[in-house]
Design an enzyme around this catalytic site. Structure first.
Site, PDB file in Angstrom:
ATOM      1  N   THR A  70       0.821  -1.224   0.000  1.00  0.00           N
ATOM      2  CA  THR A  70       0.000   0.000   0.000  1.00  0.00           C
ATOM      3  C   THR A  70       0.847   1.264   0.000  1.00  0.00           C
ATOM      4  OG1 THR A  70      -0.173  -0.134   2.401  1.00  0.00           O
ATOM      5  CG2 THR A  70      -1.964  -1.101   1.126  1.00  0.00           C
ATOM      6  N   CYS A  71       2.083   1.147   0.530  1.00  0.00           N
ATOM      7  CA  CYS A  71       2.910   2.348   0.558  1.00  0.00           C
ATOM      8  C   CYS A  71       3.265   2.795  -0.861  1.00  0.00           C
ATOM      9  CB  CYS A  71       4.173   2.114   1.370  1.00  0.00           C
ATOM     10  SG  CYS A  71       5.187   0.754   0.773  1.00  0.00           S
ATOM     11  N   PHE A  72       3.272   1.840  -1.835  1.00  0.00           N
ATOM     12  CA  PHE A  72       3.548   2.192  -3.230  1.00  0.00           C
ATOM     13  C   PHE A  72       2.303   2.113  -4.098  1.00  0.00           C
ATOM     14  CE2 PHE A  72       7.794   0.831  -1.800  1.00  0.00           C
ATOM     15  CZ  PHE A  72       8.519   1.945  -2.182  1.00  0.00           C
TER      16      PHE A  72
END
Length: 1032
Positions: free
Chosen positions: A999-1001
């Protein structure tokens, strides 16, 4: 020899002359001393003689009164006259007691039955004594007046003297109590009446009314009057006699208004203590005479200048009270009455100041005032305020607004309801709301819309306009009771809708066009029409602010929902045209006040609509405004574009290129790029280049922890579980620093366009936006967003029909804090103050303010401090509360798959034509429902909502990568893996593995599945379990 002789002779001559001159001066000085001695001796002899004479006269006077008191001698009129002449001849401060005895003797003589020679007034008929007697009685009565001036009615001894001297004045200014005119003496009445008039004329010239004013003010200008019924009756009777005797001449009416009618709340005291005086006022039709006298502008101005502000206000209160008590006169003289009050208020308004300065003084009703304030009136000001309140009380409003209130709002057959707004979280109840509103209102009356047809120069319109000017002037002058005025004007449920109906009928077409024309000319007629609009807006805004949601949406108090839609459209267009046509740029004075009034009413409706929808879709947008033109003008620094964005940003559609351009406008130096590096359990830096992704992961980790209610930094509201600062967050030692840090991080996320799934309570967002400082803000309106059950309980107190005191409530709030009951006082000493019917509205607002503001004041301030260090507060002013929530958490609209597909990046051999990718988009569009699509978006981006401006602004962009191994073995794309992915070559069947995400990317890691059904089942399972890398 001869020269020497001459010189000697000259010297001796000079010496002789000097001695002669000196001797002459000594003789002159001696004569002056002798003359001075003679003058001094004469003065001393005169003084001694005078003292001896005065002593002798005083002894004669004392002997006279002593003989009378012991009964050794019988008084008659002539003896009283002679003794009075002697007393007046020597009268000074030490003779007050003798003068008191003289007055008692004179009054006693007037009471004797059937003895004309004893009656003091009988001397007026004596041929030789008429003129001396007249002079004497004038001197006696004026001495009474001077003594009255210094007496204090609240002191018992002084009060007795007040009664004595007033009795003297009452007795000798009217013949009604004189025994001499009874029976055969009736023929003497005209002549004796003229003597009384002569006496009153003399007293008036000397300052009679000023004496009465001082006496009345000393006795009445206090919280509890010290004048008895008899004393007050006597003073008022005395004040009225000269006016009646002069047949209500303008000169005497002027004196009566300045000195008597300006005494604080005199009408209140008269109506309470002496009803016969009020009867006298009505018998002589005094109110009408006052109204007509003041209707001449120069006379009204003269009165105001003489009185100045404080006393003008007292006169105003007494006139309003008389109007309230004389409905017939008020109705017949309404136009003059309204003009008089407006002129007097306008005079006071000149000296009303907005702020303290070296030239201003504080006044309880007027606020900061640049004329001298008589602080001696402070005690009586509550009574004056009570008199003023009659002006906005129901009886006077019904009389003045009779033309408006007599209008019938005709019933009609039901018509189809308005178009339904689209379904969203914000407007789910709208469909039912419109249905209920339609059923409730359509059968009762026409929906009021501009129709036109009434001439603006007609007498009816002019009258209503002048009344509106009066109340508008009162609002701007009586600054400290402005809310009382607005509350009074909104008390009648039908006044405002009928005033709106009246406005709708004005001009050929009705509505907007007429008022826009008024803005462009400065005629008196235009100013009055705009004052009517201004009053309507001020009162309506106040009404909607104090009404709760049940009253607005369900009971539809005063306005029907459809009328609010029509009115809001009118206001929106009016404000837009004032800004866009350049009127606001140069507006000042009344026009600027009008703008703020209309804009205020508009924003109250807009904010109410944002909180709970009642308008159709796109109701607030200006379709004739091209965003491209607006932003061109903004970039050029055009004033109208800046004002539009400042005051009504809601007219610009959010879903267009406009806000994209707005984002690109020059700003203060950007707050910098945050680079994040994670450290593993061994203390070693983890690999990874932060291209927004690692910061996003860092942000998500922070949000996951700080917004978790278990941490007790934030709590969730009852019902819809939205976040707000916890009142007990102080259990954390550094809780305020944490709030400031969280504010900064959230501000950074908004600034970078990173959406985070954090649903805030709307009351908390209102505070972040600064709405709670607005004059339009109402705590009670926001309370349902904190606790809907608590809101219902509070509003039930408002509707409680019985005595609220029976409920046993106090102005305090008891709260269970970690097992202990803590009592919070809503105001100092509140736990001992019971809630009553009089203060229950204050209690409701205080309670709402405490729950939403006071309890979390420090936490909210720290959060706002952090948030605003990143986000410029001026940017926030452009958004409503729901719009800010969308900025933080993304759009609440349906996910646009075509937009997502258009802005997706592929890695690991995947491409837009790859069969797995084709299957994926087909599954999302055909097999998944809206809820599952939102779960999918949350699975890959950590937020279930799309970015506000679409997926083009998702940072980092959404990407899909083909993976062959589990996450812990994944070292990124290699040439082999990319080729195998591209040509759909598998090392082994990945059917047992689940899709994962970073989710961070915003990255979806998708195995190269062999069947569409496998992809659908695995993807559905993964998103429903909310798994990421841990199940791969």
């Amino acid at each position: 020899y001869s020269d020497q002789a001459v010189c000697i002779f000259s010297s001796q001559g000079s010496e002789f002359l000097d001695k002669a001159r000196q001797a002459r001066e000594e003789r002159k000085g001696q004569k002056e001393k002798e003359r001075a001695a003679i003058i001094i001796q004469a003065l001393v002899r005169r003084f001694i003689c005078r003292c001896r004479l005065q002593k002798q006269i005083r002894k004669e006077i004392d002997d006279y009164f002593q003989a009378s008191e012991t009964g050794t001698s019988k008084r008659n009129a002539l003896s009283i006259f002679k003794i009075a002449r002697k007393l007046l001849f020597i009268y000074c401060q030490e003779d007050k007691m003798r003068f008191e005895k003289l007055c008692r003797a004179i009054l006693a003589s007037m009471e004797v039955e059937n003895e004309p020679k004893v009656w003091y007034v009988s001397l007026a008929l004596s041929k030789d004594l008429t003129i001396p007697w007249l002079k004497q009685i004038k001197d006696v009565l004026w001495t009474c007046c001077q003594l009255l001036k210094n007496l204090k009615p609240d002191i018992l001894q002084d009060n007795k003297l007040v009664t004595l001297y007033l009795t003297m004045l009452v007795t000798f200014t009217d013949t009604s109590t004189w025994r001499i005119v009874r029976g055969k003496g009736e023929a003497l009445r005209p002549a004796l009446t003229r003597i009384c008039e002569n006496i009153m004329g003399h007293l008036n010239q000397k300052g009679f009314y000023s004496i009465l004013q001082i006496l009345l003010t000393n006795g009445l200008a206090r919280s509890k009057p010290s004048l008895s019924k008899g004393t007050l009756t006597a003073i008022f009777t005395l004040s009225l006699r000269p006016v009646i005797a002069a047949h209500f001449s303008e000169n005497l009416l002027r004196s009566f208004l300045i000195h008597i009618m300006s005494v604080p709340a005199i009408i209140t005291h008269l109506s309470g203590l002496t009803p016969e005086c009020m009867t006298s006022i009505q018998t002589h039709d005094l109110l009408r005479k006052f109204i007509l006298f003041l209707s001449r502008e120069e006379q009204c101005s003269d009165i105001c200048v003489c009185l100045e502000g404080s006393h003008t206000l007292c006169l105003l209160g007494n006139l309003i009270h008389l109007g309230y008590l004389n409905e017939k006169v008020l109705e017949e003289e309404a136009n003059h009455f309204v003009k008089d009050l407006t002129d007097m208020l306008s005079y006071c308004q000149r000296y009303v100041s907005q702020k303290k300065s070296n030239l201003t003084h504080w006044h309880q009703v007027l606020g900061w005032f640049s004329q001298t304030v008589d602080y001696g009136l402070n005690e009586s000001m509550p009574l004056v305020t009570k008199q003023l309140q009659h002006l906005w009380g129901v009886p006077v409003i019904r009389t003045l607004f009779s033309d408006v209130l007599s209008k019938k709002l005709e019933s009609q057959e039901p018509t189809p309801p308005p178009p339904q707004p689209s379904t969203s979280q914000n407007n789910l109840p709208v469909k039912n709301l419109f249905k209920r509103a339609f059923q409730k209102s359509a059968s009762v009356r026409n929906i009021l819309k501009p129709v036109g047809g009434k001439r603006v120069d007609s007498a009816e319109v002019q009258k209503v306009c002048s009344i509106c000017v009066l109340y508008q002037t009162a609002l701007s002058t009586l600054t400290q009771i402005r809310l009382q005025i607005l509350t009074g004007l909104t008390h009648l449920d039908d006044l405002l809708p009928k005033l709106w109906a009246f406005i709708c009928e004005l001009g050929p077409q009705g509505g907007l066009k007429l008022f826009m024309e008024c803005l462009n000319n400065d005629t008196e007629e235009s100013k009055q029409l705009l004052a009517m609009l201004m009053l309507f807006c001020d009162c309506s805004r106040h009404l909607i602010t104090i009404l709760d949601d049940i009253e607005v949406y369900e009971e539809q108090t005063s306005f029907k929902i459809e009328e609010l839609v029509t009115i809001s459209s009118f206001l929106n267009t009016f404000v837009y045209k004032m800004i866009w046509d350049g009127i606001l740029e140069n507006a000042k004075g009344e026009k600027l006040e009008l703008f703020h009034s209309v804009h205020g009413w508009l924003m109250v409706l807009y904010e109410r609509d944002c909180r709970r929808r009642f308008t159709p879709d796109d109701h607030w947008l200006r379709k004739d405004l091209k965003p491209s033109l607006l932003f061109q003008e903004l970039e050029k620094g055009k004033k109208r574009a800046q004002l539009l964005l400042q005051y009504i940003p809601h007219v610009i559609p959010h879903k267009n290129d406009g806000y994209d351009q707005l984002r690109r406008l020059p700003v203060n130096s950007i707050k910098g790029v945050i680079r994040v590096k994670f450290v593993n359990d061994l203390g070693v830096d983890e690999a990874g280049i932060d291209q927004d992704g690692v910061f996003k992961e860092f942000l998500e980790e922070i949000i996951k922890k700080v917004f978790n209610p278990a941490l007790n930094l934030f709590k969730t509201t009852s019902g819809n579980e939205r976040l707000y600062p916890s009142p007990t967050s102080y259990i954390h030692e550094n809780h305020l620093q944490l709030f400031e840090f969280v504010g900064k991080m959230l501000g950074k996320a908004v600034y970078e366009g990173i959406v985070v799934d954090v649903p805030f309570a709307s009351f908390f967002l209102s505070q972040v936006l600064g709405h709670h400082h607005s004059t339009f803000y109402s705590s009670i309106d926001e309370l349902p967003s904190l606790d809907s059950e608590f809101y219902k309980n509070l509003t039930s107190i408002k509707r409680y029909d019985g005595d609220v005191g029976d409920l046993g409530l106090t102005l305090s709030y008891d709260e269970d804090v970690m097992g202990q009951l803590v009592c919070h006082e809503l105001i100092p000493g509140g736990k001992t103050m019971p809630v009553t019917n009089e203060n229950k509205i204050s209690y409701i607002h205080l309670m709402a303010h405490f729950r939403m503001h006071t309890q979390i004041k420090e936490q909210t301030a720290a959060f706002i401090r952090g948030f605003r260090s990143i986000i410029n507060p001026e940017w926030l002013h452009m958004f409503s509360t729901p719009e800010v929530q969308r900025l933080i958490s993304g759009d609440n609209a349906e996910i646009d798959l075509d937009d997502l597909k258009k802005h997706t990046v592929y890695y690991g051999g995947f491409h837009s034509s790859h069969r797995v990718i084709i299957w994926l988009w087909d599954i999302l569009s055909s097999d998944f429902n809206a809820e599952e699509r939102a779960m999918f978006l949350k699975f890959v981006t950590s937020c279930s909502r799309p970015p506000l401006l679409g997926f083009a602004y998702l940072k980092p962009p959404f990407s899909i990568r083909c993976v062959e191994v589990s996450d812990d073995q994944d070292t990124g794309d290699t040439l082999g893996s990319v080729l195998r992915g591209f040509f759909t070559i598998r090392k082994r069947e990945p059917g047992g593995r689940l899709p994962t995400s970073s989710t961070c990317f915003n990255l979806l890691k998708l195995p190269n599945y062999s069947k569409k059904s496998i992809l659908r089942d695995k993807l559905r399972y993964a998103i429903s379990m909310n798994t990421g890398f841990e199940l791969s």
